[in-house]
Structure formats: structure tokens, C-alpha cells
Design an enzyme around this catalytic site. Structure first.
Site, mmCIF file in Angstrom:
data_model
loop_
_atom_site.group_PDB
_atom_site.id
_atom_site.type_symbol
_atom_site.label_atom_id
_atom_site.label_comp_id
_atom_site.label_asym_id
_atom_site.label_seq_id
_atom_site.Cartn_x
_atom_site.Cartn_y
_atom_site.Cartn_z
ATOM 1 N N TYR A 1 -1.849 -0.608 10.894
ATOM 2 C CA TYR A 1 -1.967 -1.266 9.578
ATOM 3 C C TYR A 1 -0.771 -0.916 8.704
ATOM 4 O O TYR A 1 -0.073 -1.805 8.192
ATOM 5 C CB TYR A 1 -3.260 -0.844 8.881
ATOM 6 C CG TYR A 1 -3.283 -1.181 7.399
ATOM 7 C CD1 TYR A 1 -3.270 -2.496 6.959
ATOM 8 C CD2 TYR A 1 -3.288 -0.154 6.433
ATOM 9 C CE1 TYR A 1 -3.268 -2.801 5.593
ATOM 10 C CE2 TYR A 1 -3.288 -0.455 5.074
ATOM 11 C CZ TYR A 1 -3.278 -1.770 4.665
ATOM 12 O OH TYR A 1 -3.265 -2.077 3.319
ATOM 13 N N LYS B 1 2.327 -3.289 7.242
ATOM 14 C CA LYS B 1 2.615 -3.461 5.815
ATOM 15 C C LYS B 1 4.057 -2.997 5.518
ATOM 16 O O LYS B 1 4.761 -3.636 4.726
ATOM 17 C CB LYS B 1 1.630 -2.674 4.949
ATOM 18 C CG LYS B 1 0.197 -3.187 4.968
ATOM 19 C CD LYS B 1 0.029 -4.586 4.408
ATOM 20 C CE LYS B 1 0.232 -4.669 2.913
ATOM 21 N NZ LYS B 1 -0.132 -6.021 2.385
ATOM 22 N N THR C 1 0.822 -1.208 0.000
ATOM 23 C CA THR C 1 0.000 0.000 0.000
ATOM 24 C C THR C 1 0.864 1.269 0.000
ATOM 25 O O THR C 1 2.002 1.244 0.499
ATOM 26 C CB THR C 1 -0.892 -0.009 1.263
ATOM 27 O OG1 THR C 1 -1.455 1.291 1.449
ATOM 28 C CG2 THR C 1 -0.090 -0.313 2.525
ATOM 29 N N ASP C 2 0.287 2.365 -0.477
ATOM 30 C CA ASP C 2 1.001 3.655 -0.408
ATOM 31 C C ASP C 2 1.038 4.191 1.028
ATOM 32 O O ASP C 2 1.783 5.137 1.315
ATOM 33 C CB ASP C 2 0.360 4.688 -1.351
ATOM 34 C CG ASP C 2 -1.099 5.007 -1.020
ATOM 35 O OD1 ASP C 2 -1.675 4.362 -0.125
ATOM 36 O OD2 ASP C 2 -1.661 5.913 -1.677
ATOM 37 N N GLU C 3 0.254 3.580 1.923
ATOM 38 C CA GLU C 3 0.185 4.114 3.291
ATOM 39 C C GLU C 3 1.515 3.955 4.036
ATOM 40 O O GLU C 3 1.745 4.619 5.041
ATOM 41 C CB GLU C 3 -0.974 3.463 4.060
ATOM 42 C CG GLU C 3 -2.278 3.659 3.324
ATOM 43 C CD GLU C 3 -3.527 3.283 4.099
ATOM 44 O OE1 GLU C 3 -3.488 3.280 5.340
ATOM 45 O OE2 GLU C 3 -4.550 3.002 3.450
#
Ligand code: NAD
Ligand code: TYD
Length: 353
Positions: free
Chosen positions: A158, A162, A133-135
Site C-alpha cells: 500500500y 502511494k 499518506t504519511d506511510e
């Protein structure tokens, strides 16, 4: 002659995974696609009804944190490749219960990496593709974009889980020569997304005339990508991405949450035959998410230049198609939001009153 391959897709019963499984099973009839999924609240075999009888598709119920199970699976099928999507994926749940994110997203990823490493004596023709993810990059101000060089700065349990799994995947490349590739994608939307995520949650609440909970001031920005465009990018990167590389995937489609919700409300009024403005009345500003990242935006130029990928679905079209799909699939919506999920949702908002 087309090359036969046996590919493990983890998390294939989830939102993005089900779109990817469908694409791979239909596009590559000479591949054997094994979908491994634990079927948590977010996994649903109904998402794959149209491919379940195909001869090149097999579903296996299993848990990526179980090392022996995963070793056996590698023994049994001798996978040529892994596309790893299985994860706990919802930020709000990670705030309420971080441990399951550590277990599945970090430990589960390492279990799979170990199984691949032990099974693949030779890297030739093999690939371990980790979907992320870009998060992991943290939060942007009003300008700028995440590139593949942006330093990691995760803020939620989260995104931290990741980020950790991304680092471990790359560590297995550098340390053991495991042939890995990683992609980091922006927010996906479209059919089969579990209605705890923003768009399907809002669509479902509008249907039931329930309040639409907008976190904080609603001025948070996300870059939205049609899920089918993500699946197409994954297919491309799996086959043509360079080993050891990272690719950012994004929609070039930034929306402030409140603007996106307004747009959705107007489409829903039209589709439901309600008076203009009716759904907007349901908007309710609620307490902000702790550690809420202000803005995400992806620079996907590496993927465009190297592999000629671009998103195909435009925002206005995608949003309408999404709203229509949920309205045509209310039985799916009702089933996945019944029972344990309903209780979780009500408790979450009860604690805010
Ligand atoms: P999802 O929550 O819809 O699906 C996750 C799937 O993983 C479910 O089918 C679930 O049953 C399965 N799963 C969970 N724990 C498991 C375990 N221990 N063993 C086996 N299976 C397990 O998630 P999604 O939105 O489809 O996301 C898929 C992947 O893409 C995730 O890795 C996520 O981090 C990443 N991603 C998602 C988005 C997005 O916008 N949704 C954006 C970028 C990246
Ligand atoms: P979400 O779909 O949870 O994705 P992510 O947090 O991974 O980006 O949320 C998208 C945005 O919408 C995010 O800024 C949080 C916000 N949001 C709300 O305002 N209300 C909601 O009920 C939800 C679920 C999200």
C-alpha cells in the site's frame, strides 16, 4: 462575485472522500462538485445521502484506471480542479493482493494526470491535488517526526503504491508544468470508515462480543486525526496551498495501539451499559502484520505556519463521538460488513489459527 468552479473529487464515496464532498458541496454552493467513484467494497453512496439531491453535486460511477472514460469526463465537465482520493487504502489487503493497489493507486493516478495534462492547455486557475499518506515515509523509532523533507521509505505494498503515485504527481509538475499540490496525512478516524480499519473494526467486534485482534505486541504507535479536521485541511490546501508543494497533515495525537484500544473499550462499556472492564476481556493478541511499521508521527508545522491550520477535535472527544456514531448507525455497519467482506474477514483469521 464568487468564482464558479467545477471540481472533480475522486473516491468521494469512501471514508475521507465523503466528508470532503459534504464539506465542499455545502460550503461552496457556487462550485459544481463531481464525485467520481468506482464503488468498490469501500465506496458507499449511503455516506452521502444528505447531499445527493443538491443541485451543485453530481455522482459519476467510474474507474480511474480507464483512460478513455477519464478523458471523456474531462471533455464533458472541463474541470478547473481535481482532488484525487480514489485508492485502495487498506494495508492488510495490499499484503494479500498487491496488484489492485498497483492498478488503482499507480496506474489510476497516471491516467488522471494524463487526462488533466491533455485537457488543461493553460495551467492558470487549475489545480491537481493528490491526497496521500504519511506511510510513504516508512517507520520511526521512539522519537522524531516525519517532515516534508523526510526521505521516502515505504514498507507495505500500500505505502509503496502511494509513494509511487506521489513521485509521479511531482514528476508531472517538474516535467510538464502540471499545477500540482500533495499532502501526506496521518491515520484518520471518525464516522463512515470501513470497519476493516482499526477503530471501526474494534467497535463492531465489541458490539458483537467478538475477539479484538491486536497485532503483535500492540506497542505500535499511530498519530490519529479526526476526519473532519483532515477535510478542513484539504479545503485549505486546495485553495491556498502553494503549487508544487507538499504539506504534512497530522493530529499531534500519538497513541500506542493497545492504549487506544483500552480507551475505546472503556468508552464502549459505558455506552453499552456493560460492566467496567468487560470489553477489555475481548482483547486477543494475534500474529503480527508482516512489515508492520512501528511508529508514525507527523510534524505539521509547515501547514500551521503557512496556512494557520490546526486540528480542532481533541482525542477524547473524537473517540467518544466515533463510538457513538457507529452505535447509532448499526444498520450501516451491518450492511457494509455483510456478504463479501464477512467472508474476507473470516478467511483472514481462519488462516491464522
Ligand atoms: P476508502 O478506502 O475509504 O475510500 C476509497 C474510495 O475510492 C472508495 O469509495 C472506492 O470505491 C474508491 N475507489 C477505489 N478504487 C477506485 C477506482 N479504480 N476508481 C474510482 N474509485 C475508486 O479510503 P479513505 O480512507 O477514504 O482514503 C482516501 C484517500 O486518502 C486515499 O488516497 C488514502 O491513501 C488517503 N489517506 C487515507 C488515510 C486514512 O487514515 N484513511 C490517511 C492518509 C491518507
Ligand atoms: P489500520 O487501521 O489498518 O491503519 P494503518 O495500518 O494504515 O496504520 O491499523 C492501525 C494500527 O492498528 C496498525 O498498527 C495495525 C493495527 N491493527 C491491529 O492491531 N489490529 C487490527 O485488527 C487492525 C485492522 C489494525
Amino acid at each position: 462575485m464568487a468564482l464558479k468552479k467545477t471540481i472533480l473529487i475522486t473516491g468521494g464515496a469512501g471514508f475521507i472522500g465523503s466528508h470532503l464532498v459534504r464539506l465542499m458541496v455545502n460550503k461552496y454552493p457556487h462550485y459544481h462538485i463531481i464525485n467520481l467513484d468506482k464503488l468498490t467494497y469501500a465506496g458507499n453512496l449511503e455516506n452521502l445521502k444528505d447531499v445527493e439531491d443538491k443541485s451543485n453535486y453530481t455522482f459519476v460511477k467510474g474507474d480511474i484506471t480507464q483512460a478513455e472514460q477519464m478523458q471523456q469526463l474531462f471533455e464533458q465537465y472541463g474541470f478547473d480542479g481535481v482532488i484525487h482520493l480514489a485508492a485502495e487504502s487498506h494495508v492488510d489487503r495490499s499484503i494479500a493482493n498487491p496488484m489492485s493497489f498497483i492498478e488503482t493507486n499507480i496506474v489510476g493516478t497516471v491516467v488522471l494526470l494524463n487526462a488533466a495534462r491533455h485537457h488543461w492547455k493553460d495551467a492558470e486557475g487549475k489545480r491537481f491535488y493528490h491526497i496521500s499518506t504519511d506511510e510513504v515515509y516508512g517507520s520511526l523509532g521512539d522519537t522524531g517526526y516525519f517532515t516534508e523533507e523526510t526521505p521516502y521509505d515505504p514498507r507495505s505494498p500500500y505505502s509503496a503504491s502511494k509513494a509511487s503515485s506521489d513521485h509521479l504527481v511531482r514528476a508531472y509538475y517538474h516535467t510538464y508544468g502540471l499545477p500540482v499540490v500533495v499532502s501526506n496525512c496521518s491515520n484518520n478516524y471518525g464516522p463512515y470508515q470501513f470497519p476493516e480499519k482499526l477503530l471501526p473494526l474494534m467497535i463492531n467486534n465489541i458490539r458483537h462480543n467478538k475477539p479484538l485482534p491486536v497485532y503483535g505486541d500492540g506497542q505500535y504507535t499511530r498519530d490519529w486525526l479526526w476526519v473532519g479536521d483532515h477535510a478542513a485541511a484539504i479545503d485549505l490546501i486546495y485553495h491556498q496551498g502553494r503549487t508544487g508543494e507538499t504539506y504534512n497533515i497530522g493530529g499531534n495525537n500519538e497513541w500506542k495501539n493497545i492504549d487506544l484500544i483500552h480507551q475505546l473499550c472503556d468508552i464502549m462499556d459505558e455506552l453499552l451499559g456493560r460492566p467496567a472492564g468487560a470489553s477489555r476481556q475481548l482483547i486477543t493478541f494475534v500474529k503480527d502484520r508482516p512489515g508492520h511499521d512501528r511508529r508514525y508521527a507527523i510534524d505539521a508545522s509547515k501547514l500551521k505556519h503557512e496556512l494557520n491550520w490546526e486540528p480542532a477535535v481533541q482525542a477524547a472527544d473524537g473517540l467518544r463521538r466515533t463510538a457513538q456514531w457507529y452505535l447509532e448507525n448499526t444498520a450501516w455497519l451491518e450492511r457494509v460488513t455483510s456478504g463479501a467482506y464477512q467472508q474476507y474477514y473470516e478467511e483472514m483469521y481462519a488462516s491464522e489459527q
